[in-house]
Design an enzyme around this catalytic site. Structure first.
Site, mmCIF file in Angstrom:
data_model
loop_
_atom_site.group_PDB
_atom_site.id
_atom_site.type_symbol
_atom_site.label_atom_id
_atom_site.label_comp_id
_atom_site.label_asym_id
_atom_site.label_seq_id
_atom_site.Cartn_x
_atom_site.Cartn_y
_atom_site.Cartn_z
ATOM 1 N N SER A 152 0.677 23.965 22.703
ATOM 2 C CA SER A 152 0.286 25.376 22.612
ATOM 3 C C SER A 152 -0.351 25.853 23.923
ATOM 4 O O SER A 152 0.309 25.854 24.966
ATOM 5 C CB SER A 152 -0.646 25.569 21.415
ATOM 6 O OG SER A 152 -0.822 26.946 21.126
ATOM 7 N N ASP A 249 7.644 29.022 13.917
ATOM 8 C CA ASP A 249 6.362 29.274 14.584
ATOM 9 C C ASP A 249 6.037 30.760 14.491
ATOM 10 O O ASP A 249 6.748 31.598 15.052
ATOM 11 C CB ASP A 249 6.458 28.834 16.051
ATOM 12 C CG ASP A 249 5.108 28.817 16.751
ATOM 13 O OD1 ASP A 249 4.208 29.575 16.347
ATOM 14 O OD2 ASP A 249 4.961 28.041 17.722
ATOM 15 N N HIS A 279 4.076 26.221 14.006
ATOM 16 C CA HIS A 279 3.417 26.167 15.309
ATOM 17 C C HIS A 279 2.776 24.804 15.591
ATOM 18 O O HIS A 279 2.798 24.329 16.732
ATOM 19 C CB HIS A 279 2.356 27.268 15.389
ATOM 20 C CG HIS A 279 1.622 27.290 16.696
ATOM 21 N ND1 HIS A 279 2.234 27.630 17.881
ATOM 22 C CD2 HIS A 279 0.330 26.997 17.016
ATOM 23 C CE1 HIS A 279 1.364 27.560 18.866
ATOM 24 N NE2 HIS A 279 0.207 27.170 18.376
#
Length: 306
Positions: A152, A249, A279
């Site tokens: 991320s 996601d 995600h």
């Protein structure tokens, strides 16, 4: 100089069969060789196990001390760069550690300043300061060539690290890479809401991944992050890059990984999409894909340097 703390953490190391689709952005042998090898190779860490770990502290002049865990071993080493407000004891970080142990490769995981067991005030942190944290880990702890695995926000920071330390960063693996993501999401808000956030000084961003159901992000954090955006121009990273992303996601759309692939100057780039992953990409199948991707890059780099 590092002093040892006495905190412990534990996690289950996962295993499962997996499936995925890859989009190649350059000529190389990696994925075809990986696909051909998978049926014959079962990682040695597949049985679930539970393990306690202690952490050390990296002391830095004029900067908060960083908590980290390091395995010594062969090159290339692996460094895991966590996501926004995530610590070094997450599922992916621990699973990669077990995998590196099984191969005898060096590995480092750490907490950003203000997060987990690291020192520092979370409210004072910025993308720029966390970028410095990553560079401190590379400069002061890592020995020899490294593969960076960024999750991320960590995927955004790994790109910055590769730009800043090209002589040491040999390959990148992004998991739901959130390049420019917070800035992009903020800019997509209605004008009235953006003005309100500017007045209040805080953006309360809804998130199902936070125990309160919302992230409270300082407006100043967003404005500082604008200085670190990368997707508006070519990204000067030339090493092999693998970008893993879940098509479910709902935080960072998988198209962001496609944008990164398009903007990096490297010709050795794969985007690997998992149709049903979210995600976090922390399901057993996601983790197995991640470690196989690391394994493939280790083989690739070994071939190049031998």
């Amino acid at each position: 100089m590092a002093s040892v703390g006495m905190t412990a953490a534990a996690a289950w190391v996962p295993c499962r069969s997996w499936g995925w689709a890859a989009v190649s952005f350059g000529p190389h042998r990696g994925l075809s060789a990986l696909l051909a090898r998978i049926p014959q190779r079962a990682p040695r860490w597949l049985p679930a196990c539970r393990q306690k770990t202690s952490f050390s502290l990296l002391n830095r002049p004029d900067l908060p001390s960083l908590a980290y865990k390091r395995l010594k071993g062969k090159s290339p080493g692996i460094i895991f760069i966590p996501g926004y407000l995530s610590n070094m004891n997450g599922t992916k970080a621990l699973a990669i550690e077990e995998f590196c142990k099984s191969l005898g490769h060096a590995y480092i995981r750490f907490d950003y300043s203000g997060v987990g067991n690291s020192n520092g005030n979370l409210q004072e942190n910025t993308v720029g300061r966390w970028r410095k944290d990553v560079l401190s880990i590379i400069d002061d702890l890592a020995e020899g060539p490294q593969i960076l695995v960024g999750s991320s926000l960590g995927g955004w920071l790994m790109l910055h690290a590769a730009i800043a330390r090209p002589e040491k960063v040999m390959a990148l693996i992004g998991v739901a890479t959130a390049a420019d993501s917070l800035v992009t999401q903020f800019n997509q808000l209605p004008v009235e809401l953006k003005k309100e956030i500017e007045m209040k000084g805080v953006w309360s961003m809804p998130s199902k991944y936070h125990e309160e159901g919302v992230y409270h992000i300082q407006y100043s954090f967003i404005k500082e992050a604008e200085h670190h955006c990368l997707l508006h121009s070519p990204i000067p990273v030339n090493c092999p890059i693998r970008l893993l992303h879940g098509m479910k996601d709902d935080i960072v759309p998988w198209h962001t990984s496609m944008q990164v692939a398009d903007q990096v100057v490297s010709t050795d780039v794969d985007v690997i999409l998992r149709k049903h992953s979210d995600h976090r990409m922390k399901e057993k199948a996601d983790i197995q894909l991640l470690v196989y991707t690391i394994d493939d890059l280790i083989d690739k780099l070994s071939t190049i340097t031998s």
